[in-house]
Motif scaffolding. Structure first.
Motif, short mmCIF file in Angstrom:
data_model
loop_
_atom_site.label_atom_id
_atom_site.label_comp_id
_atom_site.label_asym_id
_atom_site.label_seq_id
_atom_site.Cartn_x
_atom_site.Cartn_y
_atom_site.Cartn_z
N TYR A 66 0.84 -1.20 0.00
CA TYR A 66 0.00 0.00 0.00
C TYR A 66 0.87 1.25 0.00
O TYR A 66 1.97 1.25 0.56
CB TYR A 66 -0.91 0.00 1.24
N LYS A 67 0.39 2.31 -0.62
CA LYS A 67 1.14 3.55 -0.71
C LYS A 67 0.36 4.67 -0.03
O LYS A 67 -0.83 4.85 -0.29
CB LYS A 67 1.36 3.89 -2.19
N ASP A 69 0.64 8.87 1.87
CA ASP A 69 1.39 10.05 2.27
C ASP A 69 1.17 10.16 3.78
O ASP A 69 0.06 10.38 4.23
CB ASP A 69 0.89 11.31 1.56
N LYS A 74 6.08 11.73 1.47
CA LYS A 74 5.37 11.23 0.28
C LYS A 74 5.77 9.78 0.03
O LYS A 74 6.90 9.39 0.28
CB LYS A 74 5.75 12.07 -0.94
N ASN A 75 4.83 9.01 -0.49
CA ASN A 75 5.14 7.63 -0.90
C ASN A 75 5.71 6.76 0.22
O ASN A 75 6.79 6.19 0.09
CB ASN A 75 6.14 7.62 -2.08
N VAL A 76 4.99 6.68 1.32
CA VAL A 76 5.34 5.71 2.36
C VAL A 76 4.67 4.40 1.96
O VAL A 76 3.46 4.33 1.79
CB VAL A 76 4.82 6.16 3.74
N LEU A 77 5.48 3.37 1.77
CA LEU A 77 4.95 2.06 1.35
C LEU A 77 4.78 1.17 2.58
O LEU A 77 5.66 1.12 3.44
CB LEU A 77 5.93 1.39 0.38
N LYS A 79 4.00 -2.80 3.49
CA LYS A 79 3.84 -4.18 3.02
C LYS A 79 2.94 -4.89 4.01
O LYS A 79 3.28 -5.03 5.19
CB LYS A 79 5.21 -4.85 2.93
N ASN A 204 6.63 -2.26 -6.76
CA ASN A 204 6.92 -0.83 -6.89
C ASN A 204 7.62 -0.54 -8.22
O ASN A 204 8.36 0.44 -8.35
CB ASN A 204 7.75 -0.34 -5.70
N ASP A 205 7.40 -1.43 -9.20
CA ASP A 205 7.96 -1.27 -10.56
C ASP A 205 9.48 -1.10 -10.56
O ASP A 205 10.03 -0.28 -11.30
CB ASP A 205 7.27 -0.09 -11.27
N GLU A 207 11.38 0.28 -8.60
CA GLU A 207 11.92 1.48 -7.97
C GLU A 207 12.14 1.15 -6.50
O GLU A 207 11.19 0.86 -5.78
CB GLU A 207 10.92 2.62 -8.12
N PRO A 209 12.90 1.56 -2.60
CA PRO A 209 12.77 2.62 -1.59
C PRO A 209 14.13 3.03 -1.01
O PRO A 209 15.10 2.27 -1.11
CB PRO A 209 11.90 1.99 -0.49
#
Length: 311
Positions: A66-67, A69, A74-77, A79, A204-205, A207, A209
């Motif tokens: 899940y992504k 803010d 920004k973009n805190v993932l 799992k 995350n394609d 990318e 972290p």
């Protein structure tokens, strides 16, 4: 089975599972980056020590990322492994343990646990021919114990601390030749846990972290995440490794203490407690790998109070 270096002992002599990373670069799946964001962890069987054999294996892993803010970032993932069959990250390791036990023609598997590892092993092994023995402290909540017994596991409740129960189970289990589902002793179990890192990369394609934060008890999950990111890097799928940050409870931060003292890392059992019972470990078994791998990632350990954990 061989679990650790006989000369160095179980804590100083933990072993690592190594693959032929150079030849894996030509694997068609890796060349094509042909991965599914929702498939089970066995889509990565080229970097696993066993293959899927059991009823639940197709449902382990492939959990959501899940992504958000959050906290001004920004973009805190996040799992989320609660969608695994037993609602726990531990299923990744239990599945590998069960399949390795079957590979080696064992008829019995065992572990000591206060919670998630036990229910994971009991539930996943219930659908196999294996006998399952689980050692727990006698103080375990009745609900947790019932879950194990409903799954058909034989439960041994022992008077003593988790560390004492662990030592007893290991001594008895290894003497009897049962297969060991102790992630910090059996190097193959870390292989199941590292698949979380593979999935973060894929979902995350590719990318990667900057940082990965993980709660730390025995030290195996924090080690496994570094190994997973490092292996994807080594076979050319990614171009960086995140800094791994191990998070411990202030009341019993055994690994942080060893890490902060610096090299050479020397285990130092402590006593203490925390409201976060899953990471309440005073004598962590995977302390050396945890310190070594977190250091290699450029990361560190931090500790938080029980009040912060509750908040």
């Amino acid at each position: 089975g061989l679990y650790y270096c006989e000369n160095c002992g179980p804590i100083m002599g933990t072993l690592e599972v190594i693959y032929d990373y150079e030849s894996l670069k030509d694997h068609p799946k890796i060349q094509a980056k042909a991965f599914d964001k929702k498939a089970s962890m066995y889509q990565f069987d080229f970097l696993l020590p066993t293959t899927a054999k059991c009823k639940f294996d197709p449902y382990i892993g492939g959990t959501p990322l899940y992504k958000f803010d959050l906290l001004g970032l920004k973009n805190v993932l996040i799992k989320y492994d609660g969608s695994n069959p037993s609602s726990s990250y531990k299923d990744r390791a239990s599945s590998v343990a069960i399949n390795k036990a079957l590979d080696e023609h064992n008829d019995t598997i065992f572990c000591a646990s206060t919670g998630n590892a036990a229910s994971s092993l009991a539930m996943l092994s219930a659908h196999t021919p294996l006998n399952t023995y689980i050692f727990v402290p006698a103080t375990i909540p009745a609900g947790k114990r019932a879950q194990l017994e409903i799954s058909g596991a034989k439960v041994f409740a022992v008077e003593g601390t988790y560390d004492e129960v662990y030592d007893l189970s290991l001594e008895l289990g290894l003497r009897k030749g049962w297969y060991c589902r102790h992630a910090a002793i059996n190097p193959y179990l870390l292989e199941g846990k590292k698949t979380g890192a593979f999935e973060i990369a894929v979902q995350n394609d590719f990318e990667i972290p900057d940082y990965v934060f993980v709660g730390v008890g025995d030290g195996t999950v924090v080690s496994s995440l570094y190994k997973g990111f490092k292996e994807f890097y080594d076979i050319g799928l990614t171009d960086k490794i995140p800094k791994i940050i191990g998070v411990q409870a202030e009341g019993i931060a055994a690994i942080k203490r060893v890490f902060d003292k610096g090299k050479p890392y020397r285990p130092e059992p402590i006593t203490g407690s925390t409201v976060a019972d899953s990471i309440s470990v005073g004598n962590p078994r995977d302390v050396i790998k945890a310190c070594k791998y977190v250091e290699a990632s450029g990361g560190y350990f931090l500790s938080v109070s029980d009040q912060d954990i509750l908040d």
